[in-house]
Design a protein around this motif. Sequence first.
Motif, PDB file in Angstrom:
ATOM      1  N   TYR A   1       1.202   5.290   0.178  1.00  0.00           N
ATOM      2  CA  TYR A   1       0.518   6.500   0.601  1.00  0.00           C
ATOM      3  C   TYR A   1       1.297   7.708   0.117  1.00  0.00           C
ATOM      4  CZ  TYR A   1      -2.998   4.575   3.716  1.00  0.00           C
ATOM      5  OH  TYR A   1      -4.098   3.935   4.223  1.00  0.00           O
TER       6      TYR A   1
ATOM      7  N   LYS B   1     -11.826  -4.076   3.586  1.00  0.00           N
ATOM      8  CA  LYS B   1     -12.280  -3.466   2.335  1.00  0.00           C
ATOM      9  C   LYS B   1     -12.632  -1.977   2.464  1.00  0.00           C
ATOM     10  CE  LYS B   1     -15.237  -6.812   0.749  1.00  0.00           C
ATOM     11  NZ  LYS B   1     -16.070  -7.407  -0.299  1.00  0.00           N
ATOM     12  N   VAL B   2     -12.127  -1.351   3.502  1.00  0.00           N
ATOM     13  CA  VAL B   2     -12.372   0.077   3.638  1.00  0.00           C
ATOM     14  C   VAL B   2     -11.512   0.843   2.638  1.00  0.00           C
ATOM     15  CG1 VAL B   2     -11.920   2.017   5.157  1.00  0.00           C
ATOM     16  CG2 VAL B   2     -13.229   0.090   5.978  1.00  0.00           C
ATOM     17  N   THR B   3     -10.320   0.340   2.411  1.00  0.00           N
ATOM     18  CA  THR B   3      -9.502   0.915   1.353  1.00  0.00           C
ATOM     19  C   THR B   3      -8.920  -0.256   0.568  1.00  0.00           C
ATOM     20  OG1 THR B   3      -7.754   2.462   0.833  1.00  0.00           O
ATOM     21  CG2 THR B   3      -7.385   1.037   2.726  1.00  0.00           C
ATOM     22  N   SER B   4      -8.354   0.036  -0.592  1.00  0.00           N
ATOM     23  CA  SER B   4      -7.858  -1.071  -1.397  1.00  0.00           C
ATOM     24  C   SER B   4      -6.337  -1.036  -1.452  1.00  0.00           C
ATOM     25  CB  SER B   4      -8.440  -1.000  -2.803  1.00  0.00           C
ATOM     26  OG  SER B   4      -7.977   0.160  -3.433  1.00  0.00           O
ATOM     27  N   PRO B   5      -5.727  -2.180  -1.665  1.00  0.00           N
ATOM     28  CA  PRO B   5      -4.262  -2.212  -1.739  1.00  0.00           C
ATOM     29  C   PRO B   5      -3.772  -1.552  -3.022  1.00  0.00           C
ATOM     30  CG  PRO B   5      -5.172  -4.350  -2.297  1.00  0.00           C
ATOM     31  CD  PRO B   5      -6.327  -3.506  -1.864  1.00  0.00           C
ATOM     32  N   THR B   6      -2.514  -1.132  -3.035  1.00  0.00           N
ATOM     33  CA  THR B   6      -1.926  -0.594  -4.254  1.00  0.00           C
ATOM     34  C   THR B   6      -1.494  -1.733  -5.171  1.00  0.00           C
ATOM     35  OG1 THR B   6      -1.094   1.191  -2.894  1.00  0.00           O
ATOM     36  CG2 THR B   6      -0.251   1.072  -5.115  1.00  0.00           C
ATOM     37  N   GLU B   7      -1.027  -2.799  -4.534  1.00  0.00           N
ATOM     38  CA  GLU B   7      -0.622  -3.981  -5.298  1.00  0.00           C
ATOM     39  C   GLU B   7      -1.050  -5.218  -4.536  1.00  0.00           C
ATOM     40  OE1 GLU B   7       3.578  -3.642  -5.525  1.00  0.00           O
ATOM     41  OE2 GLU B   7       3.527  -2.051  -7.023  1.00  0.00           O
ATOM     42  N   GLY B   8      -1.141  -6.316  -5.249  1.00  0.00           N
ATOM     43  CA  GLY B   8      -1.396  -7.583  -4.585  1.00  0.00           C
ATOM     44  C   GLY B   8      -2.853  -7.982  -4.557  1.00  0.00           C
ATOM     45  N   ILE B   9      -3.084  -9.138  -3.973  1.00  0.00           N
ATOM     46  CA  ILE B   9      -4.437  -9.671  -3.940  1.00  0.00           C
ATOM     47  C   ILE B   9      -4.660 -10.412  -2.623  1.00  0.00           C
ATOM     48  CG2 ILE B   9      -3.703 -11.774  -5.152  1.00  0.00           C
ATOM     49  CD1 ILE B   9      -6.489 -11.785  -6.493  1.00  0.00           C
ATOM     50  N   ILE B  10      -5.869 -10.301  -2.124  1.00  0.00           N
ATOM     51  CA  ILE B  10      -6.246 -11.084  -0.950  1.00  0.00           C
ATOM     52  C   ILE B  10      -7.417 -11.953  -1.348  1.00  0.00           C
ATOM     53  CG2 ILE B  10      -7.092 -11.024   1.423  1.00  0.00           C
ATOM     54  CD1 ILE B  10      -5.847  -8.268   1.701  1.00  0.00           C
TER      55      ILE B  10
ATOM     56  N   LYS C   1      -7.509  -2.132   7.404  1.00  0.00           N
ATOM     57  CA  LYS C   1      -8.438  -1.448   6.509  1.00  0.00           C
ATOM     58  C   LYS C   1      -8.538  -2.163   5.173  1.00  0.00           C
ATOM     59  CE  LYS C   1      -8.358   3.272   8.210  1.00  0.00           C
ATOM     60  NZ  LYS C   1      -7.703   4.572   8.058  1.00  0.00           N
ATOM     61  N   ILE C   2      -7.410  -2.697   4.722  1.00  0.00           N
ATOM     62  CA  ILE C   2      -7.447  -3.406   3.449  1.00  0.00           C
ATOM     63  C   ILE C   2      -8.247  -4.693   3.607  1.00  0.00           C
ATOM     64  CG2 ILE C   2      -6.054  -4.623   1.743  1.00  0.00           C
ATOM     65  CD1 ILE C   2      -3.883  -2.529   2.201  1.00  0.00           C
ATOM     66  N   LEU C   3      -7.999  -5.403   4.700  1.00  0.00           N
ATOM     67  CA  LEU C   3      -8.724  -6.654   4.933  1.00  0.00           C
ATOM     68  C   LEU C   3     -10.219  -6.415   5.057  1.00  0.00           C
ATOM     69  CD1 LEU C   3      -6.387  -8.513   7.441  1.00  0.00           C
ATOM     70  CD2 LEU C   3      -7.126  -9.365   5.225  1.00  0.00           C
TER      71      LEU C   3
ATOM     72  N   LYS D   1       0.847  -1.189   0.000  1.00  0.00           N
ATOM     73  CA  LYS D   1       0.000   0.000   0.000  1.00  0.00           C
ATOM     74  C   LYS D   1       0.879   1.233   0.000  1.00  0.00           C
ATOM     75  CE  LYS D   1      -3.788   2.442   0.624  1.00  0.00           C
ATOM     76  NZ  LYS D   1      -4.904   2.448  -0.314  1.00  0.00           N
TER      77      LYS D   1
END
Lengths: 419, 290
Positions: A15, A96-105, A92-94, A13
């Motif tokens: 910023y 789903k409040v914000t999204s990652p810049t790279e990668g996948i969950i 927050k990424i987990l 992520k």
Amino acid sequence: MSREVIKVEHISKLYRLGQVGTGTLSHDLKRWWAVVRGKEDPFLKVGVENDRTSKKASDYAWALKDINFNINQGDTFGIIGKNGAGKSTLLKILSKVTSPTEGIIKVRGRIASLLEVGTGFHPELTGKENIYMNGAILGMTKKEIDRKFDEIVDFSGVALYVNTPVKRYSSGMYVRLAFAVAAHLEPEILIVDEVLAVGDAEFQKKCLGKMGDVASHGRTIIFVSHNMQAVQSLCKTALYLKAGQIADIGTTESVINTYMSREIRNCYSQKWDFENAPGNELAKIISAEVIPYFKDDVNIIDTSTAFDLKFEFYNAVQNQIINLSLLFYSSAGNCIFNVGTGMKTLDKGMHTGILKIPGKFLNDNIYTITLMIVKEGSSALFYLEDILTFEVVDEPRTSAWYGKWEGAVRPTLFEFELK
Amino acid sequence: MTNEKILNSNDDKWDSNITPSNKLLDLNIKELWQYRDLLFLFVKKDIITVYKQTILGPIWFIIQPILTTFVFVILFSKMAGFDTGNVPPFLFYMISITLWSYFADTLNITSKTFTDNANIFGKVYFPRLILPLSKVFSGFIKFLIQFAFFMAFWLYYTLIDKSVVSNWYILITPFLLLIMVTLGLGFGILITSLTTKYRDLTFLITFGVQLLMYGTPVAYSLTDTKVEKYKNILLLNPLTSIFEAFKFAFFGRGEFNLFWLSYSVIFTLLLLIIGIIVFKNVEKRFIDVV
């Protein structure tokens, strides 16, 4: 049962630092232009690791960098780390409040996250209406809430006021109601931030019991905290984040050990050459040391650990009447207590002072020591601040409650009988 | 129980992925449908909180348009002398204002979706579109109350007074209403998406909505001789043909122009699609920039 329910792959992520919202149009345009020409994003390249102690070298920083881990079904998974290590971002990424810049969950099952209790509570709505509102925001359907409504009201203990607008509630009632809703969520995966640290001890215990229930029903819990005590008592496995990267992952115990050894900046000992030693023509301090008596192979000072503080100093005047005085400061800067030796007439030369602190006396805190060399019980010959710094961590507790133990000290030397 | 289902299906399928970006137009209707109870609760909250601790309560829903209608009658009919033909000015302005306030409220409130709800959005996930959609529905309830009031007068004038002649086009007015509110929603979500980064638009919007009212046949009708020469410019506003068609259906006055109505429909659909694309794009990371 070791079925993966969450698989985090290469999550990063980025910023933007500084004042977000100004000048972004030009950056956006440059970025867009680069993409149009098929070049790499010029701003992604300059990212630096998220290390707050170093001066910023770029406008962008990686809050998380290449995070990979799996969580199995039924796990209670702790995420620990200092403030700013990326815990909240990961959370927050987990959720789903914000999204990652790279990668996948990859996720199996429904995720509900509790980053705060009482999200969406409206002060004008009644307790009942807010239960429905909050439940729905957290992902419950109306049917589910209908089914659990009585249970929620019972759990919160505000049954009498359920038709009163929550703005008339006391803050305690408000929090209890909010938590009651959260505690009755039944997702396959529950993400919990440190919201547990609310309410009184009794209520905390209730919540923990509830969470334990949830975990034993094959649900997965992800718990984020910098309260080691809480993580230890709740989680089987843990992840330690440092500067946006995984510093350690594994069983909670080993991860916490790694955390302790890396994060706590102790000054256990100091030693000086005679020439450079701090002091004056009357006295000089040569060394200072914390000597803990560890049990087993644990090497962390917790509230049950006994230790010595040892000081060597040089007395430059023959037959000087001297005593040592130590001041214990808490991390907040308050003097917790002050102890002194008796006065003694000392020869010219090296002398040693040893203070023995028993286990089960200090509370968990970071202590900073000031040493004073006092002449004739009245004036300080010399004193040195911050001569030693060490952290005393909370000992493992047997009760389910793990809130902050109040008080400057935690002595057990008094008789306190229960008949 | 879902739990058993999961335990049994030990295959390599994942239910969902969290990734940096969406597909271009990924509405995920299924997910929206799962959250329908939340939508309903948001609507309920809007309705019951607005007039809590007021004496008149929901009567305010009616007082507002009536007072505005009176002002319009005096201002535009009596003073400016716009012609409403055989239609009583009161009735004429009432439908205009009822329609307009539904549109303007929808646009105003959905255009603040992100900034007004940053708190909730920062703490919990649900399909963000639920919120602007809930505003459309709560606005609709308000509209219905006002519209019922209008209908009472309208029925009097058509059935008893017989000064107003309506026609079967009334049957398509629900569709016109849908287009109108979709237009408001489309604009709203587009604007709120853009304002997360560039706040300037927030200042423009309140002002812009006010101006837009004058460019829409709210206070006048296209058939008015004073207005006719500006007709072609006014029709570029996708709201114009909708408002005209409404008045045509209820009063037999105004224009029912199929060409311009199709233009409005296409305009609206395009706007909605663009709005959703931008909105879905912004919702994934807006919390980093608020």
